[in-house]
Design an enzyme around this catalytic site. Structure first.
Site, PDB file in Angstrom:
ATOM      1  N   CYS A   1       1.272  -1.205   0.005  1.00  0.00           N
ATOM      2  CA  CYS A   1      -0.340   0.049   0.237  1.00  0.00           C
ATOM      3  C   CYS A   1       0.716   1.769  -0.241  1.00  0.00           C
ATOM      4  O   CYS A   1       0.611   2.176  -0.533  1.00  0.00           O
ATOM      5  CB  CYS A   1      -1.019   0.290   1.257  1.00  0.00           C
ATOM      6  SG  CYS A   1      -1.934  -1.373   1.203  1.00  0.00           S
TER       7      CYS A   1
ATOM      8  N   ASN B   1     -10.080  -1.510  -2.795  1.00  0.00           N
ATOM      9  CA  ASN B   1      -8.221  -0.939  -2.572  1.00  0.00           C
ATOM     10  C   ASN B   1      -7.582  -1.665  -3.373  1.00  0.00           C
ATOM     11  O   ASN B   1      -6.930  -2.811  -3.617  1.00  0.00           O
ATOM     12  CB  ASN B   1      -8.190  -1.561  -1.548  1.00  0.00           C
ATOM     13  CG  ASN B   1      -7.396  -1.568  -0.538  1.00  0.00           C
ATOM     14  OD1 ASN B   1      -5.273  -1.369  -0.959  1.00  0.00           O
ATOM     15  ND2 ASN B   1      -6.804  -1.221   0.714  1.00  0.00           N
TER      16      ASN B   1
ATOM     17  N   HIS C   1      -3.278   6.362  -0.295  1.00  0.00           N
ATOM     18  CA  HIS C   1      -3.854   5.295  -0.453  1.00  0.00           C
ATOM     19  C   HIS C   1      -5.497   4.800  -0.465  1.00  0.00           C
ATOM     20  O   HIS C   1      -5.741   5.370   0.892  1.00  0.00           O
ATOM     21  CB  HIS C   1      -2.899   4.243  -0.041  1.00  0.00           C
ATOM     22  CG  HIS C   1      -3.930   2.829   0.095  1.00  0.00           C
ATOM     23  ND1 HIS C   1      -3.853   1.831  -1.163  1.00  0.00           N
ATOM     24  CD2 HIS C   1      -4.060   2.328   1.648  1.00  0.00           C
ATOM     25  CE1 HIS C   1      -4.335   0.729  -0.335  1.00  0.00           C
ATOM     26  NE2 HIS C   1      -4.170   1.022   0.677  1.00  0.00           N
TER      27      HIS C   1
END
Length: 343
Positions: A114, A293, A263
């Site tokens: 991430c 995500n 992120h």
């Protein structure tokens, strides 16, 4: 010479999975609950035989075709992924060959999730500004769906697959990338982990035993396991401090930043961060409701989509903040000045 971002392209797999489909499969896991916790309505899922390198190559080919450029014009490839094709060789070497980058080009993998895009930008800046590279492809690609047990609604509703490619080159103009702030806390490694498959706990002859957690999510040691509460707590604790440290290092305040590009973790995390930072939605960019995500790809995809919507303006000061698996975090400032052949 300074490193500059010229252009960004991204690619999403064709296969889709909607939160409505998940809500039908998991009674009690309603569409409203999924949206509230994740902020995701749909995700893109790689095909059964589609690996990170396949997404990466297709993304780069799209980028080069749009720009009418040749792969031979690049002398370095940075490939950020946590879902490599093989333990060895390095997936970057496979991508180099398939794209046709010259054999004189450097190529390496970065195993980071991430926060990976921010870290890779730091490495790219170092390579360019020390004269080790002149023109660089920074590619991110992850297929986390291959780590997800179909019975684990907590992560299945969140993670999507994608690739993104960024052109970074040397330019005699003003410095547009940096400074950087990094952080690491390996004590939280177990909060987001695939326990089995590496040398610490290799695959055996028989499949590992499956189990269900107290929320009814099924998985085994070969699947991704996330301690959602710990990840939320970590994000809300470390990211605001990271932002403050970066502002102090740059000699600015957050009011001097046109937009924060975080992120794209989850709705719960992002809403908490936006409130803690005191930013309205116009200065805190979120682009995840239809893709989920996408790990290392989330920040470059957000930048590219902002460009598609006309939100990126020449000279904008953007703060990029990555955080998550590791535990790892990083942030940097980017002054947006894409080339004429870019967005």
């Amino acid at each position: 010479m300074h490193a500059v971002i010229e252009d960004i392209e991204y690619l999403l797999p064709e296969r889709t999975e909607t939160s409505e489909e998940l809500a039908r499969q998991f009674p009690g896991w309603s569409l409203d609950k999924i949206a509230e916790r994740t902020g995701v309505l749909m995700r893109r899922i790689a095909g059964d035989d589609e690996c990170a390198s396949d997404l990466a190559v297709a993304c780069c080919e799209r980028l080069l075709a749009r720009r009418r450029e040749c792969a031979a014009d690049f002398d370095f490839l940075l490939f950020c992924t946590q879902t490599p094709d093989y333990f060895l060789p390095t997936t970057a070497c496979l991508v180099q060959e398939r794209l046709g980058l010259p054999t004189s080009a450097g190529a390496l993998d970065i195993n980071l999730g991430c926060s990976g895009y921010v870290y890779a930008l730091g490495l790219a800046k170092g390579l360019i500004e020390t004269g080790q590279a002149r023109r660089l492809l920074l590619v991110t690609a992850d297929t986390y769906s291959k780590f997800v047990h179909p019975g684990d609604k907590s992560v299945r509703a969140l993670f999507g697959d994608a690739a993104a490619a960024t052109v970074i080159s040397a330019d005699a103009g003003a410095n547009t990338i940096g400074p950087f702030v990094y952080g690491t806390d390996g004590r939280g490694a177990g909060d987001l982990i695939v326990p089995m498959g590496g040398m610490r706990e290799p695959f055996g002859d028989a499949p590992p035993e499956e189990y269900a957690d107290r929320f009814g999510n099924r998985r085994s040691a070969r699947h991704v396991r996330m301690n959602g509460k710990a990840i939320v707590d970590f994000s809300l604790r470390e990211v605001p401090q990271c932002v403050a440290t970066l502002c102090e290092r740059a000699g600015i305040t957050l009011d001097d930043v046109d937009a924060v590009v975080p992120h794209q973790a989850s709705a719960k995390v992002l809403n908490g961060l936006r409130n803690k930072l005191g930013l309205d939605e116009s200065r805190f960019w979120v682009y995840m409701n239809d893709i989920g995500n996408t790990v290392s790809c989330s920040i470059p995809i957000a930048l590219a989509r902002a460009g598609e919507q006309g939100r990126l303006r020449d000279g904008m000061r953007l703060m990029l903040v990555g955080f998550g698996v590791g535990l790892s975090w990083g942030a940097t400032l980017v002054t947006w000045r894409p080339s004429e052949s870019g967005d």
